[in-house]
Scaffold this active site. Structure first.
Site, PDB file in Angstrom:
ATOM      1  N   ASN A  53       3.371 -12.671   6.807  1.00 42.56           N
ATOM      2  CA  ASN A  53       2.841 -11.428   6.230  1.00 42.56           C
ATOM      3  C   ASN A  53       4.011 -10.578   5.755  1.00 42.56           C
ATOM      4  OD1 ASN A  53       0.881  -9.381   5.642  1.00 42.56           O
ATOM      5  ND2 ASN A  53       1.502  -8.310   7.512  1.00 42.56           N
ATOM      6  N   ARG A  86      -7.200  -7.511   5.707  1.00 47.47           N
ATOM      7  CA  ARG A  86      -8.162  -7.823   6.760  1.00 47.47           C
ATOM      8  C   ARG A  86      -7.393  -8.136   8.035  1.00 47.47           C
ATOM      9  NH1 ARG A  86     -13.456  -7.331   6.754  1.00 47.47           N
ATOM     10  NH2 ARG A  86     -13.681  -9.157   8.079  1.00 47.47           N
ATOM     11  N   HIS A 104       4.905  -6.488   5.374  1.00 46.83           N
ATOM     12  CA  HIS A 104       4.403  -5.166   5.773  1.00 46.83           C
ATOM     13  C   HIS A 104       5.358  -4.105   5.221  1.00 46.83           C
ATOM     14  CE1 HIS A 104       2.175  -2.308   8.134  1.00 46.83           C
ATOM     15  NE2 HIS A 104       3.313  -1.794   8.541  1.00 46.83           N
ATOM     16  N   LEU A 157      -1.121  -6.677  15.881  1.00 43.13           N
ATOM     17  CA  LEU A 157      -1.120  -6.179  14.499  1.00 43.13           C
ATOM     18  C   LEU A 157       0.299  -5.822  14.033  1.00 43.13           C
ATOM     19  CD1 LEU A 157      -2.754  -5.207  11.992  1.00 43.13           C
ATOM     20  CD2 LEU A 157      -2.760  -2.937  13.062  1.00 43.13           C
ATOM     21  N   ASP A 158       0.745  -6.490  12.987  1.00 38.90           N
ATOM     22  CA  ASP A 158       2.081  -6.285  12.404  1.00 38.90           C
ATOM     23  C   ASP A 158       3.180  -6.423  13.457  1.00 38.90           C
ATOM     24  OD1 ASP A 158       0.936  -5.757   9.868  1.00 38.90           O
ATOM     25  OD2 ASP A 158       0.576  -3.678  10.450  1.00 38.90           O
TER      26      ASP A 158
HETATM   27  C1  GRF Z   1       2.117  -4.378  -0.412  1.00 43.16           C
HETATM   28  O1  GRF Z   1       2.703  -3.111  -0.300  1.00 43.16           O
HETATM   29  C2  GRF Z   1       2.203  -5.123   0.887  1.00 43.16           C
HETATM   30  O2  GRF Z   1       3.348  -4.819   1.620  1.00 43.16           O
HETATM   31  C3  GRF Z   1       0.996  -4.615   1.619  1.00 43.16           C
HETATM   32  O3  GRF Z   1       0.003  -4.500   0.624  1.00 43.16           O
HETATM   33  C4  GRF Z   1       0.622  -4.289  -0.641  1.00 43.16           C
HETATM   34  C5  GRF Z   1       0.112  -5.360  -1.547  1.00 43.16           C
HETATM   35  O4  GRF Z   1       0.501  -5.179  -2.877  1.00 43.16           O
HETATM   36  N1  GRF Z   1       0.673  -5.495   2.704  1.00 43.16           N
HETATM   37  P1  GRF Z   1       0.280  -6.328  -3.949  1.00 43.16           P
HETATM   38  O5  GRF Z   1      -1.222  -6.645  -3.952  1.00 43.16           O
HETATM   39  O6  GRF Z   1       1.093  -7.511  -3.545  1.00 43.16           O
HETATM   40  O7  GRF Z   1       0.706  -5.747  -5.258  1.00 43.16           O
END
Ligand code: GRF
Length: 216
Positions: A108, A92, A110, A145-146
């Protein structure tokens, strides 16, 4: 006093599981005591139940606006006063108000070598671009974002014959290594973020964040 970590997720929760493993091994610098999902079927909720961690489901589909969802999310988090909020596959986009409220305690992960490939479909975009490497980046969350300051980044090679699925699996393996380390750095006070400049142990980090090398 033990420091408190809240995890927000939307899916299978493999990053959450890696954080739990680190916590059980005493390597996280705090306790995960709350897991919130915006999706009812998220596998991460089952992992939390099995581990005896309190969960909350805040289904975004029940909210008319992003603002209303984020207000409730912030309210539940505030009632627990987390020292850190960890986004672990939380799919989200958060409002500026939410990000501001948790500024400096919101991380976060990414799946790209930020600043490359903010947003979705990172692996396919790296493949389409003919890149030789891909990776993952842990960063503080800002309104962009990111785009917040990177803490820690790990690279993996792109191999001949890779597709988005094989590449995602290789990147995920390093995600599981670096996220607990970055969380530990935050929890143990090794990171400072002042006026947008991120320092680790009082040394400014490069634009990629600290570059991860496999520990010997
Ligand atoms: C991961 O690749 C993370 O980098 C991205 O969403 C994915 C989540 O995977 N934001 P999980 O639910 O932690 O297995």
């Amino acid at each position: 006093m033990t420091q408190r970590i809240a995890v927000l997720l939307s899916g299978r929760g493999s990053n959450f599981q890696s954080l739990l493993n680190a916590s059980a091994a005493g390597l996280l610098g705090g306790n995960i005591d709350l897991v919130i999902s915006n999706r009812p079927g998220a596998g991460g909720l089952n992992i939390a139940h099995d581990a005896g961690i309190e969960t909350a489901l805040i289904d975004h589909q029940n909210y008319p606006t992003r603002e209303a969802f984020d207000r409730d999310l912030a309210g539940v988090l505030d009632s627990r006063s987390p020292d850190l909020v960890v986004l672990a596959g939380f799919m989200r986009i958060l409002t500026a108000d939410f990000v501001e409220r948790f500024a400096g305690r919101l991380l976060n992960i990414h799946p790209s070598l930020l600043p490359l490939y903010a947003g979705l479909n990172t692996h396919q975009r790296a493949l389409d671009n003919g890149d030789t490497h891909a990776g993952a980046t842990v960063h503080y969350v800002t309104g962009e974002l990111d785009g917040g300051p990177p803490v820690l980044q790990a690279r993996v090679p792109i191999e001949p014959g890779d597709d988005a699925r094989t590449l995602a699996a290789r990147v995920l393996a390093v995600e599981h290594q670096i996220y607990p380390v970055a969380v530990n750095w935050h929890m143990t006070g090794r990171l400072t973020l002042i006026d947008g400049t991120l320092r680790k142990d009082d040394v400014a980090l490069p634009a990629t964040g600290h570059l991860w090398e496999e520990p010997l």
